[in-house]
Motif scaffolding. Structure first.
Motif, PDB file in Angstrom:
ATOM      1  N   PRO A   1     -56.687 -26.334   5.156  1.00 47.86           N
ATOM      2  CA  PRO A   1     -57.254 -25.810   3.907  1.00 47.86           C
ATOM      3  C   PRO A   1     -58.396 -26.692   3.377  1.00 47.86           C
ATOM      4  O   PRO A   1     -58.210 -27.517   2.495  1.00 47.86           O
TER       5      PRO A   1
ATOM      6  N   TRP B   1     -61.484 -22.293   4.574  1.00 49.16           N
ATOM      7  CA  TRP B   1     -60.296 -21.834   5.298  1.00 49.16           C
ATOM      8  C   TRP B   1     -59.556 -20.838   4.418  1.00 49.16           C
ATOM      9  O   TRP B   1     -59.435 -21.026   3.208  1.00 49.16           O
TER      10      TRP B   1
ATOM     11  N   GLY C   1     -56.475 -19.092   5.620  1.00 48.37           N
ATOM     12  CA  GLY C   1     -55.278 -18.696   6.363  1.00 48.37           C
ATOM     13  C   GLY C   1     -55.525 -18.928   7.835  1.00 48.37           C
ATOM     14  O   GLY C   1     -56.658 -19.205   8.240  1.00 48.37           O
ATOM     15  N   PRO C   2     -54.461 -18.827   8.665  1.00 52.78           N
ATOM     16  CA  PRO C   2     -54.633 -19.078  10.091  1.00 52.78           C
ATOM     17  C   PRO C   2     -55.677 -18.118  10.684  1.00 52.78           C
ATOM     18  O   PRO C   2     -55.558 -16.906  10.526  1.00 52.78           O
ATOM     19  N   ASP C   3     -56.701 -18.667  11.320  1.00 53.20           N
ATOM     20  CA  ASP C   3     -57.774 -17.889  11.974  1.00 53.20           C
ATOM     21  C   ASP C   3     -58.534 -16.993  10.999  1.00 53.20           C
ATOM     22  O   ASP C   3     -59.072 -15.953  11.387  1.00 53.20           O
TER      23      ASP C   3
ATOM     24  N   PRO D   1     -49.007 -23.718  -9.493  1.00 53.52           N
ATOM     25  CA  PRO D   1     -47.909 -24.611  -9.075  1.00 53.52           C
ATOM     26  C   PRO D   1     -48.332 -25.645  -8.037  1.00 53.52           C
ATOM     27  O   PRO D   1     -47.628 -25.890  -7.076  1.00 53.52           O
ATOM     28  N   LEU D   2     -49.514 -26.236  -8.225  1.00 50.85           N
ATOM     29  CA  LEU D   2     -50.009 -27.211  -7.249  1.00 50.85           C
ATOM     30  C   LEU D   2     -50.275 -28.533  -7.941  1.00 50.85           C
ATOM     31  O   LEU D   2     -50.621 -28.569  -9.118  1.00 50.85           O
TER      32      LEU D   2
ATOM     33  N   ALA E   1     -57.007 -24.329  -1.586  1.00 51.87           N
ATOM     34  CA  ALA E   1     -55.606 -23.885  -1.563  1.00 51.87           C
ATOM     35  C   ALA E   1     -55.535 -22.391  -1.858  1.00 51.87           C
ATOM     36  O   ALA E   1     -56.260 -21.884  -2.711  1.00 51.87           O
ATOM     37  N   LEU E   2     -54.670 -21.718  -1.109  1.00 52.80           N
ATOM     38  CA  LEU E   2     -54.346 -20.330  -1.418  1.00 52.80           C
ATOM     39  C   LEU E   2     -53.054 -20.386  -2.208  1.00 52.80           C
ATOM     40  O   LEU E   2     -52.049 -20.894  -1.722  1.00 52.80           O
ATOM     41  N   THR E   3     -53.084 -19.913  -3.421  1.00 50.45           N
ATOM     42  CA  THR E   3     -51.889 -20.024  -4.256  1.00 50.45           C
ATOM     43  C   THR E   3     -51.943 -18.944  -5.333  1.00 50.45           C
ATOM     44  O   THR E   3     -52.589 -17.914  -5.127  1.00 50.45           O
ATOM     45  N   HIS E   4     -51.253 -19.173  -6.433  1.00 53.48           N
ATOM     46  CA  HIS E   4     -51.362 -18.218  -7.524  1.00 53.48           C
ATOM     47  C   HIS E   4     -51.535 -18.934  -8.857  1.00 53.48           C
ATOM     48  O   HIS E   4     -51.175 -20.100  -9.003  1.00 53.48           O
TER      49      HIS E   4
ATOM     50  N   HIS F   1     -49.135 -15.984 -11.834  1.00 52.12           N
ATOM     51  CA  HIS F   1     -48.701 -14.825 -11.036  1.00 52.12           C
ATOM     52  C   HIS F   1     -49.845 -14.059 -10.381  1.00 52.12           C
ATOM     53  O   HIS F   1     -49.620 -13.018  -9.775  1.00 52.12           O
TER      54      HIS F   1
END
Lengths: 419, 97, 204
Positions: free
Chosen positions: C69, C81, C83-85, C139-140, C153-156, C159
Motif C-alpha cells: 500500500p 496501490w 489491492g492485489p494487482d 480505524p487506522l 490505505a484502503l479502509t473506511h 462507515h
C-alpha cells in the motif's frame, strides 16, 4: 426436600423471625451410579425439561448435570424478553404454548419470576415492512395469538421519545404483542431448579461431561469430571456447547456457535415501560425493574466460544440506540457481556431423537432460547418420556435439513450469522 | 480482535465480513452420493472448540477473500492467507477433500 | 443534435466556495479542499499479466508499480496501490485529458483501465488537527511511526469506504471517496472537525 413453599404467611413469619429459617433452594446431591434420565446442561431448558419430566410425565429418577453453576450460562445472560410473535406454522403454536406456560409459571412452580407482560413493539419504517408485519400479525391471530398493528401515532402513545423522523428509518408504526414482556431470567433458572429438586430431581453442579458412552449403537451413560454415570436416556440441552457435547457421541450438527452481546446501562428513573425492537437498526431495548436499560443488537458475526464480544458490535448497537432514541445519549453503559448461541442453519431449534438410541437433542435455539424455555422443557420432557414429539414441536426435526423442511423465519438460508 | 491482512496489514475487525468454515468443499454433483454430500456441505459443521479455519472478506479494504486460522475461544490468530493462494495450491497439490 | 457540453459539478457543493466552519476564533486547525481537474483511472491487471504490466509501466513511466500500500509518482503521474494487482493512476486532466484511452493504447494488453474521474471525489485534508479529526472515523493508526508520506490505505471513514494517502509531513492527507458517498463523508468530516475550526477553500 430442602425447600419450603413460598407464601405470604411464610414471608411474614420469616420477617418476624429474622429470616433465619430459609433453606437452600435445592440440594447438592452426590451423583448416583445411574439414572433413568440424565439431562446434560443445567440451563433454563435442561432444568425446565427435568421439572416437567418429573411433575407432568411422572419420571422420578432424573439428574441434571451442569459443568458450571445454575444460572451461569445463557439463562443468566439473555435480555429477558418473552414473546410469541412468530410467522411460520412450525413456530407459532410452539411459542404460544411457551407464552401460556409463562403466564401460569409463577403459580405452577411457586416462585416469583417477576413475569411482566409489558408488551413488545416491533417497529417498521416502510410500506413493505408494514406489509410484512401485517402478514405476521395475521398469522399470529389465525393461531389465536394477540397482535395489534400500530400506526406512528399509536407507537407515539407508548414511546413518545423515539426519533420518529429519522431520515433513514422514519417510524411508520409497529406490531405490538401486548402479552409479550420480560421475565427475571435468573429467577427462571432458580425457580425451575427449585421446582425440579422438590420433585426429587438431582441437580449436580460443577460436573462437566467428558464423554458419552455407547454400546451397540445405544447411549448408556456419561463420563464426567465426577465419574461415570449410567442412564437409560440422555438428553442434551447444551446451548452453545451443543456441537462439542454431541461430538462426544460422534455426531455432527447443523449448528455454528456464535457470540451475542448484551448490555445494561446505569439505573435511571422509569423511562421505557415496554419492549421495543428496532430491527432495521440492529437494536432492541427494555428497562429492568432496577432501572437499568437492558439492550442488545446483532451477533458479532463469527464463530466464537468466548463469552465476550468485540468492540465493533458495541459501536453498532450504540449507534442503533442513538438513532432510535437520542435521549439515551448521556446514559452510561454499566456492563456488557456475551453468550454463546447455538446458531442453527435455518434459525430454528431442534428437539428430536438422534441417530443414537437413547440420546436426545435439544439445541439450535439461536438467540431466541429464553422465551422458549417453558415450552422447550415441556416438549423435551414429552420426547424423553414418550419417545415421540409433542404436537406443537413436530417441525423441529433434526433431519429437516436433509428433507428440505427447514423453518427459516428470516429467509436468509444456511448462513447462521445472518439469522 | 484484529486481523492482519496479508495485503493491507493489521486492521480493525470492522473492516471484515465473515463467511464461515473454510474447510467445507463443494462436492462433485456427479458423485453417486451427491445429495447426501451436498446436505453435509450446506448444513453440517464441525463447529470446533479451538482452532478454526474460516473465510473472511476484507470488505472495507483490499476486497480479498482470506483464510484465517483462529482460536475461537481466545481469538488468537495463527495465520492469514489469501484464499486465492490457498485455492490454487489445493488445486495443484490435490489437497482438496 | 445540438452540441452539449458537460458541466463539471462537485458532489459536495459546500466545498466549492471559501468558508469557515465551526469554531471561529484563532486560525482554523483543519484545512479542507476538493481536488479537481484530475484524471483518475483504475487499473486491474489481467490474469497472469501483473508482471508484464509492471515491466511495461516501468519502461513507460520510469517507476516501479508498488506491490504494497504505497504511492509512487514520476513525471506528473501518481500510481497508488489499490489491492492485489490493482492500482489507481492520477494525473493532471489538462495534460492527459483522455488518460484512460491513453493507457489502454499503451498497456491494454496487460490490464483493464477504467476512467474514475466522475466516480471518485478527492478531498484533501491538512492542518494541525487533521490526525485528531480523522481518528474519529478512521480505524487506522495515522501516527508518523505507522503512517508516512506516500503510504496508502484502503479502509473506511465513518462507515464509508475510502482510499486514504498522505502526501506530506505537514501532514496532508487525501481521501478518495465514491462520488455518491462524498456528501455523507463531508457530513462526518465537517461534524468532527467543526470544534477545531475548518477552513474550506475551493477546488484546486
Amino acid at each position: 426436600m430442602a425447600n419450603d413453599r413460598f407464601s405470604i404467611f411464610k414471608v411474614i413469619s420469616e420477617a418476624l423471625g429474622g429470616h433465619k429459617g430459609w433453606q437452600p433452594m435445592w440440594r447438592e446431591p452426590e451423583p448416583k451410579p445411574a439414572y433413568d434420565v440424565i439431562i446434560v446442561g443445567g440451563g433454563g431448558h435442561g432444568l425446565a425439561a427435568a421439572y416437567y419430566l418429573a411433575k407432568v410425565y411422572g419420571v422420578k429418577n432424573i439428574a441434571v448435570v451442569e459443568k458450571g453453576w445454575i444460572g451461569s450460562g445463557n439463562v443468566g445472560r439473555n435480555t429477558t424478553i418473552i414473546r410469541s410473535n412468530y410467522l411460520l406454522p412450525g413456530n407459532v403454536p410452539f411459542y404460544e404454548l411457551s407464552m401460556k406456560l409463562w403466564e401460569g409459571l409463577e403459580q405452577d412452580f411457586n416462585y416469583n419470576a417477576m413475569i411482566s407482560q409489558r408488551g413488545i413493539i416491533n417497529l417498521f419504517h416502510s410500506d413493505a415492512q408494514r406489509d410484512a408485519y401485517v402478514r405476521r400479525g395475521n398469522a399470529m391471530r389465525l393461531h389465536g395469538v394477540d397482535a395489534e398493528l400500530l400506526d406512528a401515532a399509536g407507537v407515539k402513545k407508548h414511546l413518545p421519545f423515539l426519533n420518529f423522523t429519522n431520515n433513514r428509518f422514519p417510524i411508520q408504526g409497529g406490531l405490538r404483542q401486548a402479552r409479550g414482556g420480560t421475565v427475571r431470567h435468573d429467577a427462571v433458572a432458580w425457580g425451575y431448579a427449585r421446582g425440579a429438586d422438590a420433585q426429587g430431581v438431582d441437580i449436580i453442579q460443577s460436573c462437566e461431561v467428558t464423554g458419552i458412552r455407547t454400546e451397540k449403537g445405544r447411549a448408556v451413560g456419561i463420563e464426567t469430571t465426577r465419574g461415570y454415570i449410567g442412564a437409560k436416556k440422555i438428553g442434551l440441552a447444551c446451548a452453545g456447547n451443543s456441537s462439542r457435547v454431541a461430538s462426544m457421541a460422534g455426531l455432527n450438527l447443523p449448528i455454528e456457535s456464535h457470540v451475542l452481546q448484551a448490555f445494561v446501562s446505569e439505573g435511571i428513573k422509569p423511562f421505557i415501560d415496554t419492549v421495543v425492537t428496532f430491527g432495521a437498526g440492529h437494536f432492541y431495548i427494555s428497562q429492568s425493574d432496577k432501572g437499568g436499560l437492558v439492550f442488545g443488537g446483532d451477533l458479532d458475526g463469527y464463530n466464537s466460544y468466548a463469552q465476550r464480544g468485540n468492540l465493533p458490535t458495541i459501536e453498532d448497537v450504540c449507534e442503533g440506540g442513538m438513532a432510535l432514541m437520542p435521549a439515551i445519549g448521556r446514559v452510561r453503559l454499566l456492563r456488557h457481556w456475551g453468550g454463546i448461541m447455538d446458531m442453527s442453519m435455518d434459525g430454528s431449534p431442534i428437539i428430536d431423537k438422534t441417530p443414537i438410541d437413547g440420546l436426545y437433542l435439544n439445541a439450535g435455539w439461536c438467540y431466541g432460547g429464553f422465551k422458549a424455555t417453558p415450552a422447550s422443557g415441556f416438549c423435551f420432557a414429552h420426547l424423553l418420556a414418550k419417545d415421540e414429539m409433542h404436537s406443537v414441536g413436530t417441525a423441529y426435526r433434526l433431519d429437516r435439513f436433509a428433507t428440505g423442511h427447514t423453518i427459516d423465519e428470516k429467509g436468509v438460508g444456511a448462513q447462521p450469522n445472518l439469522h | 480482535m484484529r486481523i492482519t491482512c496479508p495485503h493491507c496489514g493489521n486492521r480493525s475487525l470492522d473492516e471484515f465480513i465473515y463467511l464461515g468454515d473454510a474447510t467445507v468443499q463443494r462436492p462433485d454433483p456427479a458423485r453417486p452420493d451427491a445429495l447426501a454430500a451436498f446436505v453435509d456441505y450446506v448444513y453440517q459443521r464441525e463447529n470446533p472448540v479451538g482452532r478454526h479455519r474460516e473465510l473472511w472478506y476484507h470488505n472495507a479494504g483490499c476486497h480479498a477473500w482470506l483464510v484465517v486460522t483462529r482460536d475461537v475461544r481466545t481469538h488468537e490468530i495463527f495465520g492469514v492467507e489469501p484464499a486465492k493462494e490457498v485455492s490454487l495450491s489445493e488445486k495443484t497439490t490435490g489437497a482438496a477433500r | 443534435m445540438a452540441n452539449r457540453t458537460l458541466e463539471l459539478r462537485s458532489a459536495v457543493p459546500e466545498l466549492s466556495r471559501n468558508s469557515r466552519i465551526g469554531r471561529q476564533d484563532g486560525p482554523a486547525r483543519l484545512v479542507v479542499s476538493e481536488m479537481t481537474g484530475l484524471s483518475v483511472v483504475s487499473i486491474a491487471a489481467r490474469k497472469g499479466q501483473s508482471g508484464s504490466l509492471q515491466g511495461a509501466v516501468k519502461k513507460l513511466f520510469k517507476i516501479e508499480l508498488p506491490n504494497t500500500p504505497r504511492r509512487v509518482e514520476a513525471g506528473g503521474v501518481a500510481f497508488l496501490w489499490a489491492g492485489p494487482d490493482q492500482w489507481i493512476a492520477i494525473t493532471d486532466m489538462a495534460v492527459h485529458p483522455d488518460f484512460d484511452r491513453e493507457l489502454v493504447a499503451k498497456l491494454g494488453k496487460f490490464a483493464s483501465f477504467t476512467d474514475q474521474g466522475d466516480a471518485r471525489t478527492l478531498i484533501r485534508v491538512s492542518g494541525p488537527a487533521s490526525r485528531e479529526v480523522i481518528a474519529t472515523g478512521v480505524p487506522l493508526d495515522l501516527h508518523p511511526r505507522a503512517f508516512q508520506p506516500d503510504d496508502v490505505a484502503l479502509t473506511h471513514a465513518s462507515h464509508i469506504a475510502v482510499t486514504i494517502w498522505q502526501i506530506d509531513e505537514e501532514p496532508t492527507f487525501v481521501f478518495a471517496v465514491a462520488r455518491g458517498f462524498a456528501r455523507s463523508f463531508w457530513h462526518w468530516l465537517s461534524d468532527s472537525g467543526s470544534v477545531h475550526g475548518i477552513e474550506v477553500s475551493p477546488g484546486t
